[in-house]
Every structure is written in C-alpha cells, then in structure tokens.
Design a protein around this motif. Structure first.
Motif, PDB file in Angstrom:
ATOM      1  N   MET A 222       0.847  -1.186   0.000  1.00 31.39           N
ATOM      2  CA  MET A 222       0.000   0.000   0.000  1.00 31.39           C
ATOM      3  C   MET A 222       0.892   1.249   0.000  1.00 31.39           C
ATOM      4  O   MET A 222       1.800   1.356   0.816  1.00 31.39           O
ATOM      5  CB  MET A 222      -0.898   0.005   1.238  1.00 31.39           C
ATOM      6  CG  MET A 222      -1.601   1.329   1.434  1.00 31.39           C
ATOM      7  SD  MET A 222      -2.673   1.438   2.858  1.00 31.39           S
ATOM      8  CE  MET A 222      -1.520   1.880   4.124  1.00 31.39           C
ATOM      9  N   ASP A 223       0.617   2.152  -0.885  1.00 31.34           N
ATOM     10  CA  ASP A 223       1.315   3.433  -0.924  1.00 31.34           C
ATOM     11  C   ASP A 223       0.506   4.432  -0.099  1.00 31.34           C
ATOM     12  O   ASP A 223      -0.620   4.785  -0.459  1.00 31.34           O
ATOM     13  CB  ASP A 223       1.467   3.895  -2.373  1.00 31.34           C
ATOM     14  CG  ASP A 223       2.113   5.255  -2.450  1.00 31.34           C
ATOM     15  OD1 ASP A 223       3.179   5.444  -1.829  1.00 31.34           O
ATOM     16  OD2 ASP A 223       1.540   6.135  -3.112  1.00 31.34           O
ATOM     17  N   THR A 224       1.066   4.889   1.019  1.00 31.22           N
ATOM     18  CA  THR A 224       0.343   5.770   1.942  1.00 31.22           C
ATOM     19  C   THR A 224      -0.113   7.051   1.268  1.00 31.22           C
ATOM     20  O   THR A 224      -1.250   7.490   1.453  1.00 31.22           O
ATOM     21  CB  THR A 224       1.232   6.083   3.169  1.00 31.22           C
ATOM     22  OG1 THR A 224       1.589   4.850   3.791  1.00 31.22           O
ATOM     23  CG2 THR A 224       0.497   6.958   4.158  1.00 31.22           C
ATOM     24  N   ALA A 225       0.764   7.659   0.481  1.00 28.34           N
ATOM     25  CA  ALA A 225       0.408   8.927  -0.170  1.00 28.34           C
ATOM     26  C   ALA A 225      -0.793   8.742  -1.095  1.00 28.34           C
ATOM     27  O   ALA A 225      -1.718   9.565  -1.094  1.00 28.34           O
ATOM     28  CB  ALA A 225       1.604   9.478  -0.937  1.00 28.34           C
ATOM     29  N   THR A 226      -0.799   7.678  -1.872  1.00 26.42           N
ATOM     30  CA  THR A 226      -1.909   7.432  -2.795  1.00 26.42           C
ATOM     31  C   THR A 226      -3.197   7.176  -2.030  1.00 26.42           C
ATOM     32  O   THR A 226      -4.246   7.774  -2.340  1.00 26.42           O
ATOM     33  CB  THR A 226      -1.586   6.223  -3.706  1.00 26.42           C
ATOM     34  OG1 THR A 226      -0.412   6.526  -4.446  1.00 26.42           O
ATOM     35  CG2 THR A 226      -2.731   5.935  -4.664  1.00 26.42           C
ATOM     36  N   GLU A 227      -3.150   6.305  -1.047  1.00 27.88           N
ATOM     37  CA  GLU A 227      -4.358   5.964  -0.288  1.00 27.88           C
ATOM     38  C   GLU A 227      -4.891   7.172   0.478  1.00 27.88           C
ATOM     39  O   GLU A 227      -6.088   7.419   0.509  1.00 27.88           O
ATOM     40  CB  GLU A 227      -4.092   4.798   0.669  1.00 27.88           C
ATOM     41  CG  GLU A 227      -3.824   3.490  -0.038  1.00 27.88           C
ATOM     42  CD  GLU A 227      -4.976   3.040  -0.919  1.00 27.88           C
ATOM     43  OE1 GLU A 227      -6.145   3.111  -0.476  1.00 27.88           O
ATOM     44  OE2 GLU A 227      -4.717   2.634  -2.064  1.00 27.88           O
ATOM     45  N   PHE A 228      -3.992   7.923   1.108  1.00 27.15           N
ATOM     46  CA  PHE A 228      -4.409   9.101   1.861  1.00 27.15           C
ATOM     47  C   PHE A 228      -5.022  10.135   0.916  1.00 27.15           C
ATOM     48  O   PHE A 228      -6.068  10.716   1.207  1.00 27.15           O
ATOM     49  CB  PHE A 228      -3.215   9.677   2.620  1.00 27.15           C
ATOM     50  CG  PHE A 228      -3.585  10.731   3.614  1.00 27.15           C
ATOM     51  CD1 PHE A 228      -4.395  10.446   4.688  1.00 27.15           C
ATOM     52  CD2 PHE A 228      -3.097  12.022   3.471  1.00 27.15           C
ATOM     53  CE1 PHE A 228      -4.736  11.421   5.607  1.00 27.15           C
ATOM     54  CE2 PHE A 228      -3.425  13.000   4.385  1.00 27.15           C
ATOM     55  CZ  PHE A 228      -4.246  12.704   5.465  1.00 27.15           C
ATOM     56  N   GLY A 229      -4.379  10.340  -0.216  1.00 30.82           N
ATOM     57  CA  GLY A 229      -4.907  11.274  -1.210  1.00 30.82           C
ATOM     58  C   GLY A 229      -6.294  10.880  -1.693  1.00 30.82           C
ATOM     59  O   GLY A 229      -7.158  11.738  -1.899  1.00 30.82           O
TER      60      GLY A 229
END
Length: 149
Positions: free
Chosen positions: A1-8
């Motif tokens: 999971m890419d945190t930046a992508t999911e958070f965005g």
C-alpha cells in the motif's frame, strides 16, 4: 500500500462527507476557498488583500477574485486603509461570522458523532495521528505549489 496514494484518495470523499452535513442543515454551499478566507479574516481581524493572500498561500489575483465575489454576497467588507490610501482592509461581515460559526458547529458535531461510532482502537489511532497530520500540513504548505521545500 502506498500511503500517499491511499491518503490522497480519502481526502476528497472525507471533505465531501463533511460538506454534505452542511447542506443537510440548509447552509449555503460556499466554496472551500471562500471558507478559508473567512476563517483567516475571522482569526486575524482586518487584513490587506496582500496579507490575506500570504496567509492563504494564494496568488493575490485569486484573493482579489474571492473578495469581489464575497463582497457582492455580503460576506466580506472592504474599508479604506487608515495608513495607505491605495489599499483596503478586509473583514468578515457579521453575517459571515455567524455562518462560519454554524459551519464549524455542524461540521464538528458530524465529525464527533462519526468518531464516537468508531471502534476504540481506531479512535485512538486517529487521536494519536493528529500531531502527525498537522506536521504533514505544515510540510505541504512549506513545499509550496511545486511540492519541494
């Protein structure tokens, strides 16, 4: 999971969910940029347009357009500066301050209810993440439009 992508991907739906609570209460559907300007004016008192732009990290032309629209709607008041006759001071109108207080009260109540419905461990994680989110915001603001600090 890419945190930046999911958070965005979560940011927009979270924002829209909060905005829906405002609409359900019959509040005007102000653009977020207008709410941000009102918040700055409410917190800081009278500001010149250039000072407001600096506090919002926005272009002066953007603030000028916001002020024009919001003055016509009775949300922002413009008064001549006492020290520089070439500029004006901006303040949130009394009507805008009441509206902003209602926005905050309704949004906070909706968020509080949603947080109270979380499992205790999820609530704890969110509570503990708040300082990190504030740090993330500061980092994004410091990086500016290009994304580099």
């Amino acid at each position: 999971m890419d945190t930046a992508t999911e958070f965005g991907r979560l940011l927009g739906p979270l924002r829209r969910a909060v905005l829906r609570t405002r609409r359900l209460e019959g509040l005007p559907d102000l653009p977020e940029a207008q709410i941000e300007l009102l918040r700055v004016l409410a917190d800081s008192g009278p500001l010149s347009p250039s000072d407001a732009a600096a506090r919002l990290n926005a272009a002066p032309s953007t603030v000028s357009n916001l002020v024009r629209t919001m003055t016509a709607a009775g949300l922002v008041e413009r008064t001549p500066s006492a020290t520089n006759l070439r500029t004006v001071q901006l303040t949130a109108s009394p009507r805008a301050l009441v509206m902003l207080e209602r926005y905050d009260r309704i949004s906070t109540a909706a968020l509080r209810q949603a947080l109270d419905n979380l499992r205790p461990d999820s609530r704890r994680v969110i509570d503990q993440a708040l300082p990190a989110l504030a740090e993330l915001l500061a980092g994004l603001e410091a990086a500016g439009p290009g994304g580099k600090g």
